[in-house]
Design an enzyme around this catalytic site. Sequence first.
Site, short mmCIF file in Angstrom:
data_model
loop_
_atom_site.label_atom_id
_atom_site.label_comp_id
_atom_site.label_asym_id
_atom_site.label_seq_id
_atom_site.Cartn_x
_atom_site.Cartn_y
_atom_site.Cartn_z
N ARG A 50 0.81 -1.23 0.00
CA ARG A 50 0.00 0.00 0.00
C ARG A 50 0.85 1.28 0.00
O ARG A 50 0.38 2.34 0.40
CB ARG A 50 -0.96 0.03 1.19
N LYS A 86 6.88 23.65 -12.70
CA LYS A 86 6.05 22.47 -12.46
C LYS A 86 5.78 22.32 -10.97
O LYS A 86 4.66 22.00 -10.56
CB LYS A 86 6.69 21.20 -13.02
N ASN A 124 -1.12 19.66 -19.59
CA ASN A 124 -1.49 18.77 -20.70
C ASN A 124 -1.56 19.51 -22.03
O ASN A 124 -2.10 18.98 -23.00
CB ASN A 124 -2.83 18.10 -20.40
N HIS A 171 -1.16 12.47 -27.58
CA HIS A 171 -1.46 11.06 -27.28
C HIS A 171 -2.14 10.40 -28.47
O HIS A 171 -1.90 9.22 -28.77
CB HIS A 171 -2.33 10.95 -26.03
#
Length: 363
Positions: free
Chosen positions: A121, A227, A245, A252
């Site tokens: 986890r 960023k 994006n 893409h």
Amino acid sequence: MSEQSEQIVNLGERSYPLLIGGGLLQKNGILDPFIADADVFIVTNEVVGPLYLQSLTSLLGARRIDSIELPDGEVFKTIATFESIIDRLVAGRYARDAVLMTLGGGVVGDIGGFAAAAYQRGIRFIQMPTTLLAQVDSAVGGKTAVNHAGGKNLIGAFHQPSAVLIDTDTLVTLPDRELRAGLAEIVKYGLIVDAEFFAWLEAHAADLLAREPAALHHAIRRSCQLKAAIVAEDERETGRRALLNLGHTYGHAIERCAGYGEWLHGEAIAAGICMAAEFSVRLGYLESADVARISALLAALELPTAPPSDISVADFMAAMSIDKKVIGGEIRLVLMHAIGTAEVTADYPSADLGALLAEQLGR
Ligand code: NAD
Ligand code: GLY
């Protein structure tokens, strides 16, 4: 002496530094604050491992260290590869206090990061990006993933690293085509939030292509700073982070339609940025003169400025529609209002998007 700098990604108790500079792999003790005496498992690949694994192992000093060399390439960014890392962690009985280190480009960073997010986890991990694209983008911000046959990065998690070690000397061995692909993501930062940085890139395109160390250091440092600020504001991409994006929904689709591996991610993003600019002009947001500047910079960086013309509009639109940014059937796109100012919106006439694709793909 090479330049060195440090940025912080401010995320409260999950804040972490981005250590940037030449020769960091030779800097004894640099990782001690993030690892202490923990066991370390290094995820690298068959190209980067032979180049830098020994230096990284020496840097980590006496402790239990194991590593896996993944096969190279985007086609191996799969659940099967992810599972091979988990198998090694289980077989080695790595405990929850172990640290996973990724050493490589965005593919290694994304798969290794996802293994760190999922194993027990979540265990700590440190990114050591060795491509320009990974140093300015993928290693920062905690997005980890593998691809699914149905699309890129469809399986993944947000899992922030404890530190990012960016040794700019590793770029010495990076092929020119990969360096140029990283430059596309750097141009993106100028376009979405920093017009001054865009102008600096215009003035230093030749230095960057020539790998001039001071120019590369500045470009990496500024990209990381921009960023880090966006991620600190919107870690889970509920708003502003989606600006990162820019050009990606088109990019893409290019990667998918051309066949993964034909176009490098950064090359597809460069062409996608030009498509985003053309669409912004079509909607009356951006001046044509700005599109000319954007294409000129990308061309000066020897990057593509248009998609391949042999893709059909229907295939391209289908590929755009499976993008993760699609919400409620609407394709959200990043539009530019000016160089350095952008917004994310699904509020545009779909006929205009169809017309753009017909114009761009029908050549
Ligand atoms: P990559 O990891 O495939 O690396 C490119 C090539 O360079 C590979 O062949 C690699 O083995 C080789 N290489 C790496 N470092 C080298 C070095 N120093 N010297 C010589 N060869 C070296 O590709 P990439 O462009 O780094 O990353 C692309 C991936 O990043 C994609 O899967 C994309 O989805 C992902 N990405 C993720 C994020 C994110 O936020 N997590 C952001 C952007 C891109
Ligand atoms: N590369 C996009 C992001 O990190 O959000």
